[in-house]
Design a protein around this motif. Structure first.
Motif: not given
Length: 574
Positions: A229, A231-232, A235, A237, A240-241, A264-265, A268
């Motif tokens: 969350n 890292y998301c 940005n 990504l 985050a992933k 949400q990722l 974006k």
């Protein structure tokens, strides 16, 4: 002497007090043994104690410590504040500093749950001072940690950071490696809220390193989810992933929160189809009651990005409605808790009245069961007597038929002797008289057997209910009638099979009903015809059977075994 009497009185009062709370003490002992291995069972046991604040204060203090610990381990609500207040006050006067600190923690959390934030801050501050002074660093760490949750709830990020740092220091001093690792995760959240993403990520990486070293799967899961969350939010990504999918891999039970984060990722990333997929995947039960509203908000943002304003607004309304309902429900729960606390004494009194009422219902229920059992036994006994009577009738009938057969055999033997020598008229007359008596006895028993049968009683009831209700015989009734008559009068089925008569169905019915010696109007009721029709049936049947004597009824004619009577008549002429 007076001194001895005083000591004895005190001992009596002491033992009486001990026995008074014996049951509660046993439950608390069992809960204490279970609290580490089976905290859910310990929680249930402790909750089963009615009105714990009515126990003596020492036992209440012990109950409060265990109840708070069990509630903490099972993610349940803390006991009511007014109960914990009594326990906390007793611990301050008589308990150890560590027990005072733990009881203070549970009381402060109970205040927080009831939105009494000023009272919670007061107890947190007081209990932390007690714990740190006594060097009970583990208790102090938890106090600081939950104190930080209070500041998180009130959105005071700077105060939360200050308190979280102290929690980390205390867990390090206490040697609680797991809580020390997770304290970095908790410290990262207010930094992320302040948009200090680099600081938050640095703290989360340290938490991840420590939980991985401890091989703590639950800790690794929560840290990975926070990293994803964060890292998301930054940005970044790809990172985050990675962490979000790692969190989903570590937790296969409650994946709703991570599914929303992945959705949400992808939103974006502009991959709306994948975002919709994970939003749909998040549509499942979760312990977090706010997730359904977050899911609808995600769906609203997806439709907004897809330029579908109507659907986006629809999802937004659903999200707002859920949040409003949660707010109303939370307020309702708080009102209910307050009411429950202020009416506690009344509930205790109601409890006593309920016990008396329950006892009354138990007595009434027991009496009902006894009455039902008595009625059942009565009918069982009655049915047993009926079956016994049928069996006795059958045995008697068999004896009489056996005697009749013996007399007939003797009569036959006498006839053979008479053909060879001079006839013995006296013996023949005697045998004929005995045969006639035996036949009459057999006939009487058969008639009694029919009259005592279940179907005969049913026929009487059907007739007595006329003209109200159903009174016709069913197919099952006819089968029962046929079986009863055929098995009682063995000659009767042979008469019906006689080809010279060629009985019709209505004539056969009239024949069978004749054995119950009914009047023509009663027979008409059972056959659902008028009395004239019943009389015409009887008249035609009498003509077919050749009954000339008007005084002889169908019943008197059909119950006789005419073939056997003819045999007896021939014998009498010899």
């Amino acid at each position: 002497m007076k001194y001895t009497q005083t000591v004895i009185l005190l001992l009596i009062l002491t033992f009486t007090g001990c026995n008074k709370y014996k049951e509660q003490r046993q439950i608390i002992d069992r809960a204490e043994n279970l609290i580490e291995s089976h905290p859910d069972s310990a929680y249930i046991l402790l909750r089963n104690i009615q009105a714990p604040d009515l126990m003596n204060k020492r036992l209440l203090a012990r109950w409060s410590l265990l109840a708070g610990k069990a509630a903490d381990k099972t993610n349940e609500k803390m006991p009511a504040p007014f109960i914990l207040e009594k326990a906390y006050n007793w611990q301050k006067r008589h308990g150890s500093s560590e027990n005072q600190a733990w009881t203070g923690l549970y009381l402060a959390r109970a205040y927080t749950e009831n939105k009494k934030y000023n009272d919670a801050i007061k107890i947190f501050t007081e209990a932390i001072h007690t714990a740190t002074k006594a060097k009970a660093y583990n208790a102090a760490g938890y106090l600081y940690s939950y104190f930080g949750d209070l500041y998180q709830h009130t959105l005071q990020a700077n105060e939360e950071i200050r308190i979280r740092k102290k929690a980390t220091e205390c867990f390090l001093k206490a040697g609680n490696k797991r809580s020390y690792a997770l304290s970095f995760r908790d410290l990262a959240k207010p930094w992320a809220l302040k948009d200090s993403i680099n600081v938050a990520i640095s703290l989360l990486k340290k938490a991840n390193q420590l939980t991985t070293a401890l091989n703590d799967s639950k800790g690794m899961l929560s840290v990975a989810s926070c990293l994803g969350n964060t890292y998301c939010q930054a940005n970044e990504l790809d990172s985050a992933k990675y962490y979000l999918f790692l969190a989903m891999q570590l937790d296969t039970t409650d994946i709703a929160a991570n599914s929303i984060a992945v959705g949400q990722l992808y939103l974006k990333l502009g991959n709306l189809d994948s975002a919709r997929f994970y939003a749909a995947k998040a549509d499942r039960k979760s312990e977090n009651q706010y997730l359904p509203a977050s899911r609808f908000m995600l769906l609203s943002n997806i439709e907004k990005a897809d330029h579908n304003s109507e659907k986006a607004f629809e999802y937004l309304v659903q999200s707002d409605n859920l949040l409003d309902s949660l707010y109303d429900e939370e307020n309702e729960i708080n009102v209910a808790n307050a009411e429950r606390q202020y009416t506690h004494v009344l509930l205790v009194n109601d409890n006593e009245r309920l016990k008396v009422r329950n006892l009354f219902f138990i007595v009434c229920f027991s009496i009902s069961i006894i009455l039902a059992l008595a009625v059942w036994l009565y009918f069982q006994h009655k049915d047993k007597k009926r079956i016994q009577k049928i069996n006795e009738q059958q045995c008697l009938l068999e004896d009489k038929e056996k005697k009749l057969n013996q007399l007939l055999r003797k009569l036959k033997e006498n006839r053979l002797k008479e053909e060879e020598s001079s006839p013995d008229q006296a013996l023949a007359s005697f045998l004929l008289e005995e045969i006639e008596k035996a036949r009459q006895d057999v006939e009487d028993i058969k008639i009694e057997k029919i009259q005592d049968s279940t179907i005969s009683k049913k026929i009487k009831k059907l007739i007595s209910r006329f003209p109200n209700g159903e009174h016709a015989l069913s197919a099952k009734d006819w089968d029962e009638i046929q079986s009863l008559i055929d098995n009682t009068f063995h000659h009767f089925p042979l008469l019906l099979e006689d080809e010279s008569f060629k009985f019709t169905k209505t004539e056969i019915e009239t024949c069978y009903l004749a054995f119950f010696d009914l009047k023509s109007d009663e027979e008409a009721i059972l056959l659902e015809i008028n009395t004239d029709s019943a009389n015409k049936r009887r008249f035609r049947l009498r003509q077919k059977l050749g009954i000339d004597n008007s005084h002889t009824t169908l019943f008197e004619f059909l119950k006789k075994d005419h073939q056997a009577l003819n045999t007896g008549s021939k014998s009498s002429k010899i």
